[in-house]
Design a protein around this motif. Structure first.
Motif, mmCIF file in Angstrom:
data_model
loop_
_atom_site.group_PDB
_atom_site.id
_atom_site.type_symbol
_atom_site.label_atom_id
_atom_site.label_comp_id
_atom_site.label_asym_id
_atom_site.label_seq_id
_atom_site.Cartn_x
_atom_site.Cartn_y
_atom_site.Cartn_z
ATOM 1 N N ASP A 118 0.845 -1.188 0.000
ATOM 2 C CA ASP A 118 0.000 0.000 0.000
ATOM 3 C C ASP A 118 0.882 1.240 0.000
ATOM 4 N N SER A 145 -0.001 4.263 -1.451
ATOM 5 C CA SER A 145 -0.827 5.346 -1.986
ATOM 6 C C SER A 145 -0.224 6.704 -1.706
ATOM 7 N N TRP A 146 0.719 6.761 -0.768
ATOM 8 C CA TRP A 146 1.374 8.027 -0.445
ATOM 9 C C TRP A 146 2.362 8.448 -1.534
ATOM 10 N N THR A 155 2.799 9.993 -4.482
ATOM 11 C CA THR A 155 1.993 10.841 -5.364
ATOM 12 C C THR A 155 2.831 11.553 -6.424
#
Length: 216
Positions: free
Chosen positions: A59, A61-62, A64
């Motif tokens: 994971d 998702s940070w 960016t």
């Protein structure tokens, strides 16, 4: 005799008709099976009830950003290198911690002198908040180190923090594809949001500790 035979046939036809009617009303269907012992049965799975939860390492998702560099203020590019235990370690595995990357060589005297600093700093700041990654770029003869080289380094100095197998591809004076190493060791400090904040060629404990403490 003929009459009894006709009555028996009529009874059998009536029985078959009733049996068919009962199964039809009950909605039952016969199960088809094969007797092929070499082919295992295929389990029927209701995949509508299955959900997959990513692990922490999956994971990200940070992440960016679409570009990266090893310049102060930028997000450093991820790397995946083997440690002294034969495990693969990624830089991005340590998001959320202050990270010190120590770029050293086995032939460098100062690098040998600070080899144990990583474990000491980890004890000072705690594994939940801090990690020290040593990347060995050269072995004693100036060649890329092997797994045996870094295992020897870790054993001699009793190092628990990751010691990683590196090479000269991690060095780039423009800080685009690697770190701008102009002297050994070179150390950089990355904050919890994976932003490279500080870097220094050479060793200055007071300065580097000050940087780390300012981020914790």
């Amino acid at each position: 005799m003929k009459k009894r035979l006709i009555e028996a046939c009529a009874f059998m036809l009536l029985l078959v008709a009733c049996t068919t009617l009962v199964f039809g009303l009950a909605g039952c269907k016969p199960k088809l099976t094969t007797d092929d012992s070499t082919t295992p049965p295929i389990p029927q799975v209701d995949d509508s009830a299955i959900t997959i939860s990513p692990t922490d390492s999956d994971d990200r998702s940070w992440v960016t950003w679409e570009t990266c560099s090893q310049k102060p203020g930028d997000h450093p590019c991820n790397f995946e290198l083997m440690d002294q235990h034969g495990d693969m370690v990624e830089l991005y595995d340590h998001h959320g911690k202050v990270i010190v990357i120590d770029l050293s060589t086995i032939w460098c005297g100062v690098c040998n002198n600070i080899a144990q600093e990583g474990d000491e700093w980890l004890n000072d700041y705690g594994a939940d908040n801090f990690i020290w990654l040593t990347i060995l770029i050269d072995n004693a003869t100036g060649d890329p180190p092997t797994l045996e080289d870094i295992q020897h380094w870790a054993t001699v100095y009793g190092i628990e923090v990751p010691v990683l197998v590196g090479d000269r591809s991690l060095v780039d004076l423009n800080a685009e594809t690697g770190y701008p190493v102009t002297g050994w060791p070179t150390l950089v400090v990355i904050d919890q949001e994976m932003v490279l904040q500080y870097g220094i060629n050479g060793w200055n404990e007071t300065t580097i500790r000050g940087w780390v403490q300012s981020l914790l």
